[in-house]
Scaffold this motif. Structure first.
Motif, PDB file in Angstrom:
ATOM      1  N   ALA A  72       0.829  -1.207   0.000  1.00 30.02           N
ATOM      2  CA  ALA A  72       0.000   0.000   0.000  1.00 30.02           C
ATOM      3  C   ALA A  72       0.864   1.257   0.000  1.00 30.02           C
ATOM      4  O   ALA A  72       0.571   2.233  -0.692  1.00 30.02           O
ATOM      5  CB  ALA A  72      -0.933  -0.005   1.206  1.00 30.02           C
ATOM      6  N   SER A  73       1.956   1.215   0.764  1.00 37.20           N
ATOM      7  CA  SER A  73       2.872   2.354   0.798  1.00 37.20           C
ATOM      8  C   SER A  73       3.555   2.540  -0.553  1.00 37.20           C
ATOM      9  O   SER A  73       3.647   3.665  -1.073  1.00 37.20           O
ATOM     10  CB  SER A  73       3.926   2.146   1.885  1.00 37.20           C
ATOM     11  OG  SER A  73       4.891   3.173   1.857  1.00 37.20           O
ATOM     12  N   THR A  74       3.997   1.430  -1.145  1.00 40.69           N
ATOM     13  CA  THR A  74       4.761   1.483  -2.397  1.00 40.69           C
ATOM     14  C   THR A  74       3.905   1.876  -3.588  1.00 40.69           C
ATOM     15  O   THR A  74       4.315   2.713  -4.411  1.00 40.69           O
ATOM     16  CB  THR A  74       5.410   0.113  -2.667  1.00 40.69           C
ATOM     17  OG1 THR A  74       6.211  -0.260  -1.547  1.00 40.69           O
ATOM     18  CG2 THR A  74       6.289   0.159  -3.906  1.00 40.69           C
ATOM     19  N   PHE A  75       2.702   1.287  -3.695  1.00 38.88           N
ATOM     20  CA  PHE A  75       1.903   1.468  -4.906  1.00 38.88           C
ATOM     21  C   PHE A  75       0.628   2.298  -4.704  1.00 38.88           C
ATOM     22  O   PHE A  75      -0.160   2.436  -5.646  1.00 38.88           O
ATOM     23  CB  PHE A  75       1.527   0.102  -5.479  1.00 38.88           C
ATOM     24  CG  PHE A  75       2.722  -0.703  -5.941  1.00 38.88           C
ATOM     25  CD1 PHE A  75       3.489  -0.277  -7.009  1.00 38.88           C
ATOM     26  CD2 PHE A  75       3.093  -1.872  -5.280  1.00 38.88           C
ATOM     27  CE1 PHE A  75       4.602  -1.003  -7.432  1.00 38.88           C
ATOM     28  CE2 PHE A  75       4.204  -2.611  -5.688  1.00 38.88           C
ATOM     29  CZ  PHE A  75       4.958  -2.164  -6.771  1.00 38.88           C
ATOM     30  N   ALA A  76       0.412   2.856  -3.501  1.00 35.83           N
ATOM     31  CA  ALA A  76      -0.750   3.728  -3.273  1.00 35.83           C
ATOM     32  C   ALA A  76      -0.324   5.072  -2.672  1.00 35.83           C
ATOM     33  O   ALA A  76      -0.615   6.126  -3.236  1.00 35.83           O
ATOM     34  CB  ALA A  76      -1.760   3.040  -2.359  1.00 35.83           C
ATOM     35  N   LEU A  77       0.388   5.029  -1.542  1.00 39.45           N
ATOM     36  CA  LEU A  77       0.808   6.268  -0.885  1.00 39.45           C
ATOM     37  C   LEU A  77       1.752   7.072  -1.773  1.00 39.45           C
ATOM     38  O   LEU A  77       1.549   8.282  -1.990  1.00 39.45           O
ATOM     39  CB  LEU A  77       1.482   5.950   0.456  1.00 39.45           C
ATOM     40  CG  LEU A  77       2.067   7.148   1.215  1.00 39.45           C
ATOM     41  CD1 LEU A  77       0.981   8.174   1.532  1.00 39.45           C
ATOM     42  CD2 LEU A  77       2.764   6.685   2.504  1.00 39.45           C
ATOM     43  N   LEU A 107       7.241   3.011  -8.846  1.00 43.04           N
ATOM     44  CA  LEU A 107       8.198   1.909  -8.929  1.00 43.04           C
ATOM     45  C   LEU A 107       8.122   0.997  -7.713  1.00 43.04           C
ATOM     46  O   LEU A 107       7.671   1.409  -6.637  1.00 43.04           O
ATOM     47  CB  LEU A 107       9.618   2.466  -9.053  1.00 43.04           C
ATOM     48  CG  LEU A 107       9.980   3.084 -10.403  1.00 43.04           C
ATOM     49  CD1 LEU A 107      11.352   3.747 -10.325  1.00 43.04           C
ATOM     50  CD2 LEU A 107       9.957   2.030 -11.497  1.00 43.04           C
ATOM     51  N   PRO A 108       8.581  -0.259  -7.828  1.00 42.42           N
ATOM     52  CA  PRO A 108       8.640  -1.164  -6.672  1.00 42.42           C
ATOM     53  C   PRO A 108       9.749  -0.787  -5.715  1.00 42.42           C
ATOM     54  O   PRO A 108      10.578   0.087  -5.990  1.00 42.42           O
ATOM     55  CB  PRO A 108       8.912  -2.533  -7.312  1.00 42.42           C
ATOM     56  CG  PRO A 108       9.608  -2.212  -8.596  1.00 42.42           C
ATOM     57  CD  PRO A 108       9.001  -0.927  -9.079  1.00 42.42           C
ATOM     58  N   SER A 109       9.774  -1.457  -4.578  1.00 43.48           N
ATOM     59  CA  SER A 109      10.790  -1.220  -3.560  1.00 43.48           C
ATOM     60  C   SER A 109      12.125  -1.859  -3.960  1.00 43.48           C
ATOM     61  O   SER A 109      12.177  -2.708  -4.851  1.00 43.48           O
ATOM     62  CB  SER A 109      10.329  -1.807  -2.224  1.00 43.48           C
ATOM     63  OG  SER A 109      11.304  -1.651  -1.222  1.00 43.48           O
ATOM     64  N   THR A 110      13.178  -1.434  -3.295  1.00 43.51           N
ATOM     65  CA  THR A 110      14.476  -2.075  -3.506  1.00 43.51           C
ATOM     66  C   THR A 110      14.477  -3.459  -2.847  1.00 43.51           C
ATOM     67  O   THR A 110      13.640  -3.754  -1.998  1.00 43.51           O
ATOM     68  CB  THR A 110      15.616  -1.253  -2.884  1.00 43.51           C
ATOM     69  OG1 THR A 110      15.394  -1.158  -1.470  1.00 43.51           O
ATOM     70  CG2 THR A 110      15.678   0.138  -3.470  1.00 43.51           C
ATOM     71  N   VAL A 111      15.433  -4.286  -3.222  1.00 41.47           N
ATOM     72  CA  VAL A 111      15.573  -5.604  -2.603  1.00 41.47           C
ATOM     73  C   VAL A 111      16.783  -5.619  -1.671  1.00 41.47           C
ATOM     74  O   VAL A 111      16.641  -5.699  -0.447  1.00 41.47           O
ATOM     75  CB  VAL A 111      15.699  -6.724  -3.664  1.00 41.47           C
ATOM     76  CG1 VAL A 111      15.886  -8.082  -2.983  1.00 41.47           C
ATOM     77  CG2 VAL A 111      14.458  -6.766  -4.546  1.00 41.47           C
ATOM     78  N   LYS A 270      11.288   2.811   0.135  1.00 40.98           N
ATOM     79  CA  LYS A 270      12.383   2.854  -0.830  1.00 40.98           C
ATOM     80  C   LYS A 270      11.898   2.551  -2.240  1.00 40.98           C
ATOM     81  O   LYS A 270      10.864   1.930  -2.432  1.00 40.98           O
ATOM     82  CB  LYS A 270      13.469   1.847  -0.417  1.00 40.98           C
ATOM     83  CG  LYS A 270      13.730   1.966   1.044  1.00 40.98           C
ATOM     84  CD  LYS A 270      15.045   1.716   1.628  1.00 40.98           C
ATOM     85  CE  LYS A 270      16.261   1.981   0.861  1.00 40.98           C
ATOM     86  NZ  LYS A 270      17.161   0.849   0.986  1.00 40.98           N
ATOM     87  N   LYS A 271      12.688   3.012  -3.210  1.00 38.35           N
ATOM     88  CA  LYS A 271      12.365   2.795  -4.615  1.00 38.35           C
ATOM     89  C   LYS A 271      13.573   2.193  -5.321  1.00 38.35           C
ATOM     90  O   LYS A 271      14.720   2.574  -5.058  1.00 38.35           O
ATOM     91  CB  LYS A 271      11.962   4.113  -5.280  1.00 38.35           C
ATOM     92  CG  LYS A 271      10.608   4.645  -4.804  1.00 38.35           C
ATOM     93  CD  LYS A 271       9.470   3.705  -5.197  1.00 38.35           C
ATOM     94  CE  LYS A 271       8.122   4.230  -4.758  1.00 38.35           C
ATOM     95  NZ  LYS A 271       7.001   3.390  -5.216  1.00 38.35           N
TER      96      LYS A 271
END
Length: 333
Positions: A72-77, A107-111, A270-271
């Motif tokens: 939710a944080s990555t793809f909404a907030l 974008l997605p989060s880092t790994v 993170k991105k």
């Protein structure tokens, strides 16, 4: 003081941009270099798939509430904040750089760095591994979908099936192949992380060099001023500060443990430069990719510096708590 200095990869990124600015590649050599870059990116995502243990995936998936918060944080907030930035006048933020900021937000989060900071801070590492990896897998579908929903991709409004198809072929297919072969080659690849690092980082540097070569040829550095770049840096810092605050205190309000809070804070704020640059190269083919990934490259360094400080604060707090608990235990005896 050392924690505020750029890491080796960031220095290499800066040098790559300087090289592209002074000696941009173009014409037929650029076409062949583009083919080599696509092969390198395919190999990169193959290695990501081969590295990820299925046991870790199964263990992490059980903690579904944590993963929902991070997604939710990555793809909404982030996208909502990106849309809010769009209300700034174009005289303050040029449209090309705003496109880069909005792209950064979907974008997605880092790994690697999300897991490293979670481990450093004493957080839930298995959940972080699964959440960050899931973010990247879902991002292959969600990022082009959000690009189509939030702004024009490739000069046409709406969802681009062609961009999704290219991402599935260039990124997801090698990843799935790596996952299929993981039982046989996974341990070998994980045990030789330092030998495979040139593929990991080298492929990103190749994409950055190609993207900035095209942008420089089109007059990138004549288009944006120091003031424009300063505005982007301030907005990147503001974005990160807001999301770090929401994930940190929001996870506490939702009743997550300290370990889960750490994983949510680092994975949700993170991105990924590693996923973002190749995706930009596909989604914005034919456009000035250099200017689009510029906000992401700046955000990359800002998030590393900020999260390094936060991880150390978490670790120090954990050490103090354990020391106080040991003293109380000794006093009770």
């Amino acid at each position: 003081m050392r924690r505020f200095l750029p890491d080796t990869f960031t220095i290499l990124l800066v040098l790559t941009v300087l090289l592209a600015s002074l000696l941009p590649i173009s014409g037929e050599p650029a076409e062949w270099f583009g083919v080599a870059t696509k092969i390198a990116i395919g190999l990169l995502f193959f290695l990501h798939g081969a590295r990820l243990s299925r046991d870790v995936v199964v263990a992490g998936l059980l903690h579904w509430r944590l993963h929902l918060v991070i997604l939710a944080s990555t793809f909404a907030l982030f996208p909502l904040l990106g849309l809010a930035i769009g209300f700034l006048p174009s005289t303050l933020l040029p449209p090309a750089l705003y496109t880069g900021i909005l792209f950064l937000c979907v974008l997605p989060s880092t790994v690697q760095s999300s897991i490293a900071f979670t481990s450093m801070a004493g957080g839930n590492v298995p959940a972080a591994i699964c959440a960050a990896s899931a973010s990247n897998i879902f991002g292959m579908f969600l990022t082009p979908l959000l690009v189509g929903l939030l702004f024009t991709a490739g000069g046409h409004a709406g969802f681009s099936f062609e961009a999704l198809e290219q991402i599935l072929l260039q990124l997801l297919a090698p990843f799935i192949l790596g996952q299929i072969l993981q039982p046989w080659i996974g341990n070998f690849i994980r045990s030789r992380k330092t030998l495979l690092m040139p593929v990991d980082r080298g492929s990103i540097l190749m994409v950055v060099y190609l993207a900035f070569s095209e942008a420089v040829t089109e007059g990138l550095w004549h288009t944006f001023s120091i003031r424009d770049l300063s505005v982007v840096i301030v907005l990147d810092i503001l974005l990160l500060a807001i999301v770090l605050t929401v994930t940190m205190f929001g996870s506490r309000l939702l009743g997550f443990s300290r370990e889960d809070e750490i994983a949510i804070t680092f994975c949700g704020s993170k991105k990924s430069l590693a996923s973002g640059v190749p995706m930009a190269n596909v989604i914005f083919a034919g456009q000035s990719v250099g200017s689009i990934v510029l906000p992401l490259m700046l955000f990359h360094q800002i998030q590393l510096m900020a999260c390094a400080v936060i991880a150390q604060k978490y670790a120090e707090r954990d050490r103090r708590s354990k020391a106080e608990a040991a003293l109380l235990s000794a006093a009770a005896e």
